[in-house]
Scaffold this active site. Sequence first.
Site, PDB file in Angstrom:
ATOM      1  N   SER A  63      -2.410  39.673  -3.220  1.00  9.62           N
ATOM      2  CA  SER A  63      -2.980  40.092  -1.940  1.00  9.62           C
ATOM      3  C   SER A  63      -3.380  38.940  -1.021  1.00  9.62           C
ATOM      4  O   SER A  63      -3.754  39.174   0.129  1.00  9.62           O
ATOM      5  CB  SER A  63      -4.198  40.999  -2.171  1.00  9.62           C
ATOM      6  OG  SER A  63      -3.781  42.303  -2.500  1.00  9.62           O
ATOM      7  N   LYS A  66      -1.861  38.848   2.390  1.00  8.79           N
ATOM      8  CA  LYS A  66      -2.427  39.515   3.563  1.00  8.79           C
ATOM      9  C   LYS A  66      -2.996  38.539   4.585  1.00  8.79           C
ATOM     10  O   LYS A  66      -3.211  38.903   5.750  1.00  8.79           O
ATOM     11  CB  LYS A  66      -3.515  40.505   3.139  1.00  8.79           C
ATOM     12  CG  LYS A  66      -2.998  41.712   2.347  1.00  8.79           C
ATOM     13  CD  LYS A  66      -4.128  42.683   2.042  1.00  8.79           C
ATOM     14  CE  LYS A  66      -3.624  43.925   1.322  1.00  8.79           C
ATOM     15  NZ  LYS A  66      -3.269  43.672  -0.088  1.00  8.79           N
ATOM     16  N   SER A 127      -9.117  44.773   1.137  1.00  6.76           N
ATOM     17  CA  SER A 127      -7.741  44.446   0.742  1.00  6.76           C
ATOM     18  C   SER A 127      -6.882  45.698   0.628  1.00  6.76           C
ATOM     19  O   SER A 127      -6.004  45.799  -0.242  1.00  6.76           O
ATOM     20  CB  SER A 127      -7.731  43.672  -0.585  1.00  6.76           C
ATOM     21  OG  SER A 127      -6.480  43.067  -0.801  1.00  6.76           O
ATOM     22  N   LYS A 259      -9.950  35.355   0.766  1.00  9.23           N
ATOM     23  CA  LYS A 259      -9.071  36.430   0.299  1.00  9.23           C
ATOM     24  C   LYS A 259      -8.832  36.336  -1.207  1.00  9.23           C
ATOM     25  O   LYS A 259      -8.532  35.270  -1.735  1.00  9.23           O
ATOM     26  CB  LYS A 259      -7.729  36.379   1.028  1.00  9.23           C
ATOM     27  CG  LYS A 259      -6.889  37.619   0.815  1.00  9.23           C
ATOM     28  CD  LYS A 259      -7.511  38.807   1.539  1.00  9.23           C
ATOM     29  CE  LYS A 259      -6.946  40.137   1.051  1.00  9.23           C
ATOM     30  NZ  LYS A 259      -7.462  40.512  -0.291  1.00  9.23           N
TER      31      LYS A 259
END
Length: 446
Positions: A63, A66, A127, A259
């Site tokens: 993720s 992203k 997320s 993140k």
Amino acid sequence: MKHLKISSIIMILMALAISVVTHPITANAENLDIKSKSSILVDFETGKILYAENMDTAMDPASMTKMMTEYLILEAIDNGEVSWEDTTWISDYAYAISGLNNSSGVGLQQSFDFSIHDLYKAMAINSDNAATIALAELDSLAGSEGEFVKMMNQKAQEMGLTEAKFVNSTGLTNSYLAAAHPEGKHPEGTDPEGINLLSAKSTALLAYRLLSDHPKVLEFSSAPTAEFYGQTIVNWNWMLPHEGVNFKDFYYEGIDGLKTGNTGSENGYMFTGTAEQNGKRLITVIMGAESEAVRFNETARLMDYGFRNFQTTELFPAGYQLEDESVIPVGKGKEDNVEIELAEGFTIPVKQGEEELYSIDYQIDESLLNEDGELVAPIEKGQIIGKAELVYSGDNEYGYITEGNGNTVDLITSDSVEKANWFMLALGAIGDFFSGIFDTVKGWFS
């Protein structure tokens, strides 16, 4: 007297113990041995890499992918292509992903449209994969996730993310996307088993650009929780000041992003972190940790190492001149030479005790010199005549996440030198002529 000596010894030992507690000993870079497959620590202000292990190894970032989606949406907002108040429908594809287990789903519905702001909040804080797909499918931007992936790869090239490859907007493997994976730009994008790829260095550079170009992202990434259509969504970054008991052990002062990622058992757990303390910001990347706890603990170790051991220092100020190399000869000028100096200073994070390991090397542009190695008048003050390179003689020089950032500055002239008039040039030529004759005659009798 004997009791006085014993008391003094006790006081000294107590003072030493307090010193150790107050100033904990930190490991040298070469001994950190971060518990992950790859890692990197970067000073945000300069882009200097302070520590790294296997930083060029490309892996599935999960993720953390992203962050590129976040960047492109914020760029579109800044360019006026999209606004926070715009709304969008939820496609069957995004709706199906939202209903999958273990998909960070906030439960998107198709009964009403969602605002760009709320979808971005779900993506950056929780997320959420379906919210990410919905943003990638915006008609005002790409129209489909496949076209959005092309934008992701193009931006990666522009940024210099040399190991980057994007096959979707979320960081999921294509095999997880219910046979609706985007085509993308790369041949692998059509592969049902395709995965995204980033190295720790490229991930850090992506984070660096995201923070530099769009600092608004911190408003989202720093939120431990947020309200989303009647429910509370949670940030997976445990280092934020969460109220939950399980998270308190991981809190880190100054952390405000960025993140998380999780590939499961194959490549482990990821985290791109950023924190600011006393005006100094660091970026860290952990890839391939064995658990959620390990990725945060190792991030804390990297942060501690950076904040405790490095001090931003002006090693050589603007105008600095190297001893014995402060002048360069001038031809056809009213002066025989001109002084040279640094156009800018060298200010970088320096590890404690290593200030003396830095020096400067001049690199004169030889195309500006005549056959006698002289600059030819007229010369302007501040004229660039080459580069000055900062040289480090210690161990473990990791460079910068951006090329040519911080290790060279322009070398310039300190003053101007006018061209000599024709009479002075003629006298100089006559002098050179007779000097040549004298040297020849002298040679006959030597």
